[in-house]
Design an enzyme around this catalytic site. Structure first.
Site, short mmCIF file in Angstrom:
data_model
loop_
_atom_site.label_atom_id
_atom_site.label_comp_id
_atom_site.label_asym_id
_atom_site.label_seq_id
_atom_site.Cartn_x
_atom_site.Cartn_y
_atom_site.Cartn_z
N PHE A 215 0.83 -1.21 0.00
CA PHE A 215 0.00 0.00 0.00
C PHE A 215 0.87 1.26 0.00
O PHE A 215 0.55 2.25 0.65
CB PHE A 215 -0.96 -0.02 1.19
N SER A 216 1.95 1.20 -0.77
CA SER A 216 2.80 2.37 -0.92
C SER A 216 2.07 3.44 -1.72
O SER A 216 1.21 3.14 -2.55
CB SER A 216 4.10 2.00 -1.62
N GLU B 131 -0.39 -1.84 5.41
CA GLU B 131 -1.69 -2.14 6.03
C GLU B 131 -2.88 -1.58 5.24
O GLU B 131 -2.95 -0.39 4.95
CB GLU B 131 -1.74 -1.57 7.46
N LYS C 63 -1.79 -5.79 14.21
CA LYS C 63 -1.41 -5.59 15.62
C LYS C 63 -0.44 -6.70 15.98
O LYS C 63 -0.80 -7.88 15.98
CB LYS C 63 -2.64 -5.64 16.54
#
Length: 482
Positions: free
Chosen positions: A267-268, A284, A300
């Site tokens: 998710f860059s 994430e 987490k």
């Protein structure tokens, strides 16, 4: 609201001859084409890159670049603004609602012309941009203790009617346009070099070392205060972060390229707002909606990676079997189940994956997956707003945890723990949680690292975890052009 006029978008597969022209070379390495093209527009305000960065994770397939938005919505200092080529006006809606009302409404009746099957292509045209963590202040009454020293707005989203999409599995490039053209003239007219003489010209380098806004004793004191709140029953978990800052000069795009190559995060993203740049190498996902199916993937639990394979395997095993990390993860899973259930069909929310291991270049992560079915009369933007900011980076209960964060962290977070997101005209939406993210403005870089604090958290261990999380950011940027 008046029904929007029908809009027509042309989706064209770009030939090798066209790609050669765009990259200024007849011979090129296909894996480098997308970023080489984007480099030509990276200095333009509102240029946006959503980048899988070569990730081998299942989430990484399509790269998207979007440019020259026709409308923008920004939010800062408690106000929301709508801008077009004729000027800017303040509007009464909250940021996500303004995005839906003034931007997305323009593309709801879009028709597509394409010779290819594009059912699987994401986005095509629509709204995209950033929602910083502090955009949550438009939805919840929060204290204003932490210092707000940013110029970059809390929310910056554009209506993009032009994009290029790369399918990394097939190597195919698509140009999407609403002006009937099948060639990206905007990019062809742009220069590789930033000619406006501002801070982003020249090679990137730091001009000061990184320093934190919290010393280790101050950080430990914050953990002690959180433990006091936890024992008093105020909350169950608080995500506490520290901010690292350094002075720099040169091209932020160059810094982003080095970060994405060192991290390969699915998710860059790179976004240039008129007042600053966001360079994110986040692993994430926040929320995804496709064909009415909702998915969120909270992280987490973190352990460092090691070059030694035996030590690395031990680190991963330690994470998978850590009772504390599993408890933290479960708390956030329950929070997100509650968040998405507000706009999902009854009994549709499930947890198909709990405590799964995902490994990246710097760290191992413990990741769970929560899914549901969106109610038919609900916009994905409404879902995003109602769950914002993500529970994995606030704590639980969310509002009380955010109050504690504002009390203890010296500065507001801006983009950190916010989201880079898009929603195409077909209401396909995807969004990240902006961890492992750098904000560049006024020749200053900011990056952050935090972790969930629970009763059995050890301050020394938590402090070290924050350093592990920036181990592929701070040293990488420090080493550039020395």
């Amino acid at each position: 609201m008046t029904t929007a006029a029908s809009l027509q978008v042309c989706v064209t597969q770009l030939s090798d001859a066209t790609l050669s022209k765009l990259v200024h070379s007849e011979s090129f390495e296909r894996s480098q084409v997308f970023n080489t093209i984007f480099k030509r527009i990276a200095h333009h305000p509102w240029s946006l890159l959503l980048d899988t960065s070569g990730s081998q994770q299942s989430d990484g397939r399509y790269n998207i670049m979007a440019f020259a938005p026709s409308l923008t919505v920004t939010a800062t200092k408690g106000n929301v603004y709508l801008s077009d080529e004729n000027g800017t006006q303040c509007v009464p809606e909250t940021p996500f609602e303004a995005t839906r009302k003034y931007l997305h409404s323009k593309v709801v009746n879009t028709n597509v012309i394409s010779e290819q099957n594009i059912d699987d292509l994401p986005f095509i045209i629509g709204v995209a941009g950033m929602a910083g963590y502090d955009a949550g202040r438009f939805y919840e009454a929060l204290p204003s203790v932490a210092k707000d020293d940013y110029e970059t707005p809390d929310f910056a989203v554009g209506l993009y009617l032009y994009s290029i999409i790369e399918d990394t599995q097939t190597g195919t490039f698509y140009y999407c346009s609403c002006d009937g053209s099948n060639y990206p003239h905007f990019i062809e007219k742009s220069s590789d070099r930033n000619s406006n003489g501002n801070q982003d010209s020249g090679l990137f380098k730091l001009t000061s070392p990184f320093s934190s806004n919290l010393s280790k004793p101050q950080y430990t004191e914050c953990i002690d205060k959180i433990h006091h709140y936890l024992k008093a029953g105020d909350c169950y978990q608080v995500n506490m972060a520290q901010r690292f800052s350094a002075r720099f000069e040169g091209d932020v795009w160059e810094a982003y390229c080095e970060l994405r190559n060192q991290n390969s995060a699915p998710f860059s993203a790179f976004l240039r707002t008129p007042l600053g740049c966001v360079a994110s190498i986040s692993p994430e996902r926040f929320m995804r909606v496709k064909n009415g199916k909702v998915e969120t993937k909270p992280i987490k639990g973190t352990r460092p990676r090691y070059k030694d394979s035996v030590k690395d395997a031990q680190s991963a095993s330690s994470l998978l079997n850590a009772e504390k990390d599993r408890a933290e993860n479960l708390m956030i899973v329950d929070l997100l189940r509650n968040d998405i259930s507000k706009h999902c069909k009854a009994h549709s929310v499930e947890v198909p994956a709990l405590f799964a291991l995902e490994s990246y270049k710097a760290v191992h992560h413990l990741v769970s997956t929560v899914v549901g079915e969106l109610e038919e009369d609900t916009s994905p933007l409404t879902l995003l707003a109602s769950a914002f900011p993500g529970g994995s980076i606030t704590g639980a209960p969310k509002i009380r945890a955010m109050e504690v964060i504002d009390e203890l962290e010296p500065h507001r977070r801006n983009i950190y723990c916010g989201s880079i997101f898009y929603m195409g005209f077909r209401e396909d939406m995807d969004s990240s949680i902006c961890i492992r993210t750098v904000l560049a403005e006024n020749n200053t870089l900011h990056c952050w690292a935090g972790g969930g604090i629970v009763l059995d958290s050890n301050a020394d261990d938590e402090y070290q975890e924050t350093l592990d999380k920036v181990s592929k950011i701070v040293p990488v940027l420090t080493a550039l052009n020395k």
